[in-house]
Motif scaffolding. Structure first.
Motif, PDB file in Angstrom:
ATOM      1  N   ARG A 342       0.768  -1.091  -0.050  1.00 59.22           N
ATOM      2  CA  ARG A 342       0.092   0.002  -0.185  1.00 59.22           C
ATOM      3  C   ARG A 342       0.729   1.338  -0.039  1.00 59.22           C
ATOM      4  N   GLU A 411      -5.329  -1.817  -4.803  1.00 58.80           N
ATOM      5  CA  GLU A 411      -6.183  -1.623  -3.676  1.00 58.80           C
ATOM      6  C   GLU A 411      -7.413  -2.222  -3.889  1.00 58.80           C
ATOM      7  N   GLU A 460     -13.810   4.625  -3.893  1.00 60.66           N
ATOM      8  CA  GLU A 460     -13.533   4.503  -2.882  1.00 60.66           C
ATOM      9  C   GLU A 460     -11.893   4.201  -2.751  1.00 60.66           C
ATOM     10  N   LYS A 464      -7.959   7.448  -2.797  1.00 62.52           N
ATOM     11  CA  LYS A 464      -6.493   7.328  -2.020  1.00 62.52           C
ATOM     12  C   LYS A 464      -5.456   7.742  -2.775  1.00 62.52           C
ATOM     13  N   TYR A 465      -5.608   7.613  -4.147  1.00 70.39           N
ATOM     14  CA  TYR A 465      -4.487   7.916  -4.963  1.00 70.39           C
ATOM     15  C   TYR A 465      -4.584   9.109  -5.920  1.00 70.39           C
TER      16      TYR A 465
END
Ligand code: ZN
Length: 498
Positions: A342, A411, A460, A464-465
């Protein structure tokens, strides 16, 4: 004619067709037969295990004039009426997109109007854990004093997020992961029904990739049908899944357990050259060690894991030669590494470091001098972390779109939505000013990526990226039969195409 996915086409219409949830079905059927119907139900369980399908069958069964063995007959006046999409008696609400208090009030206000076709008005609220706090309260008020004709079926994948006040009002049903053997039987039935050829090994591989979710298994089956054009082979399924050949994987595991670092690294290198994702390889290895532990400890592992016979035999052989703690340590190494992926873009180095560590562990146990090696491993790990933290992984805006998308796919794999991860891995991403544009060239991947529930999971994972919204676009490939006329047009009839 538009293509309907296997999942929609083979959605169960009666309780008899629901697979793997016998404990739920038995209770609900008994309630229908005895007329002992509740006002609030809570269906919980992993995605794709049949919550919504069972909710729909139950909603029709409570209204049916002549239920057959507890299931809706599909023939009576009310069944016909309820089969129409515009009926007002069975209402399905997705709480993920209708989660405000006003939307729930609007719904509960209408609840006092009696049903139009049957005896009951049924509200199916999907993803009920997504409701806001005030919306939960509004719902609770209705659940406390529901009108005689109202039934609520709340469905959720995250039961821990449901307030206790709501839980205590509901009859709770836990949907289980569907055993692989049952999914495999269902797949065979569907393939036979469609005249699709398959090998036993291929079907078991698809069933196992579904990880207990019928929906995921059928989505993968869909991809395999279009990829293998009517004859599903084991090799074809491996291609679609992008997963490693289990036979090669067992050989790699063997090297790790036998402390053959050189052999292990050369196998990883070969798989890397074939374009295998290191994240997928790591998770495949973790699963393999886990399965080996099952085989070593459970008499009924063959049934439990529904593995192809050859693979089962190989695991049986492997696990008989190494002790419990050795297998457990190797599994732990691989699982821990999945978490580290991650924070890093250097997946291959991480995997190699973990494999070296796993392969050298027993020497440390036996008191051999492994300090030097351990220091090397620690140094590699440190360098990887430093690289990821320093300029190597800059602000998202400056990152390469392909890299961002690769991270999103990994992910999804970690989130346990394998089928989405596979579809994502097929697609390419481009950075545009207003969005991250995801280009999809296969019809099946397009269907999976544009499914509303999947879009939500996708966002979702992506958030994060990248700060940009995702836009999914279908890229039409030039069909072969159009290429040839084009070429002959260019070069004349003398062109020979072989
Ligand atoms: Zn009926």
């Amino acid at each position: 004619m538009a293509y309907t996915s296997l999942y929609r086409r083979y959605r169960p219409d009666t309780f008899r067709d629901v697979i793997g949830q016998d404990h739920v079905v038995r209770t609900l059927v008994n309630q229908i037969k005895s007329g002992n119907i509740g006002h609030a139900y809570l269906f919980t369980g992993t995605r794709g295990t049949g919550k919504t399908s069972v909710a729909k069958i139950f909603s029709r069964a409570v209204n049916c004039l002549a239920p057959e063995d507890g299931s809706p007959c599909g023939k009576c006046e009310v069944c016909m009426e309820l089969a129409l999409s515009g009926n007002f008696d069975i209402l399905e609400i997705d709480a993920a997109s209708n989660n405000s208090v006003d939307q729930i009030r609007e719904l509960t206000d209408k609840i006092n109007f009696p049903p139009t076709a049957g005896k009951y008005k049924v509200y199916i609220i999907d993803e009920v854990h997504m409701l806001s706090k005030s919306a939960h309260n509004a719902l609770l008020k209705t659940l406390e004093e529901p009108p005689e004709h109202a039934i609520f079926i709340l469905a959720t994948t995250e039961v821990h997020a449901i307030p206790a006040t709501i839980l205590s009002r509901c009859m709770r049903f836990d949907f289980r992961l569907v055993p692989l053997a049952k999914i495999a039987d269902r797949l065979k039935f569907i393939f036979d029904d469609n005249g699709v050829k398959y090998s036993e090994q291929a079907v078991r591989m698809i069933a196992s990739a579904g990880q207990g979710s019928v929906r995921d298994a059928l989505s993968i089956a869909d991809m395999c049908v279009s990829y293998c054009s009517g004859d599903i082979t084991y090799e074809g399924v491996l291609e679609v899944l992008g997963t490693s050949d289990p036979v090669k994987l067992v050989a790699l595991a063997e090297d790790i357990l036998a402390c053959n670092v050189e052999g292990a690294l050369s196998k990883i290198s070969a798989m890397c050259d074939l374009g295998k994702s290191m994240a997928v390889l790591a998770s495949d290895l973790a699963t393999l060690f886990r399965n080996a532990l099952y085989v070593k400890n459970c008499g009924d592992a063959a049934e439990l894991l529904a593995l192809p016979n050859e693979l089962y035999a190989a695991l049986k052989e492997l696990s008989s030669r190494y002790d419990q703690s050795r297998l457990l340590a190797a599994m732990r190494r691989m699982t821990e590494m999945e978490g580290e992926f991650r924070y890093s873009t250097q997946h291959r180095i991480l995997l190699e470091a973990a494999v070296i560590a796993a392969a050298t562990e027993p020497r440390a146990e036996h008191g051999g001098d492994t300090r030097e090696l351990e220091q090397k491993v620690a140094a590699i790990a440190k360098r990887v972390n430093a690289l990821s933290r320093s300029g190597f992984e800059p602000a998202p805006a400056a990152k390469d779109a392909g890299q961002v998308w690769g991270n999103v796919a990994s992910e999804l794999q970690r989130m346990g939505v394998g089928v989405l991860a596979i579809a994502a891995a097929e697609a390419k991403a481009e950075e545009h000013e207003d969005a991250l544009v995801v280009k999809v060239s296969s019809e099946s991947a397009m269907r999976i990526l544009s499914d509303p529930a999947n879009r939500k999971l996708l966002s979702e994972a992506a958030v994060k990226y990248t700060a940009k919204p995702l836009r999914i676009e279908e890229v039409r490939r030039i069909e072969e039969n159009k290429v040839i006329p084009y070429l002959t047009g260019m070069f004349g009839k003398s062109l020979e195409i072989t």
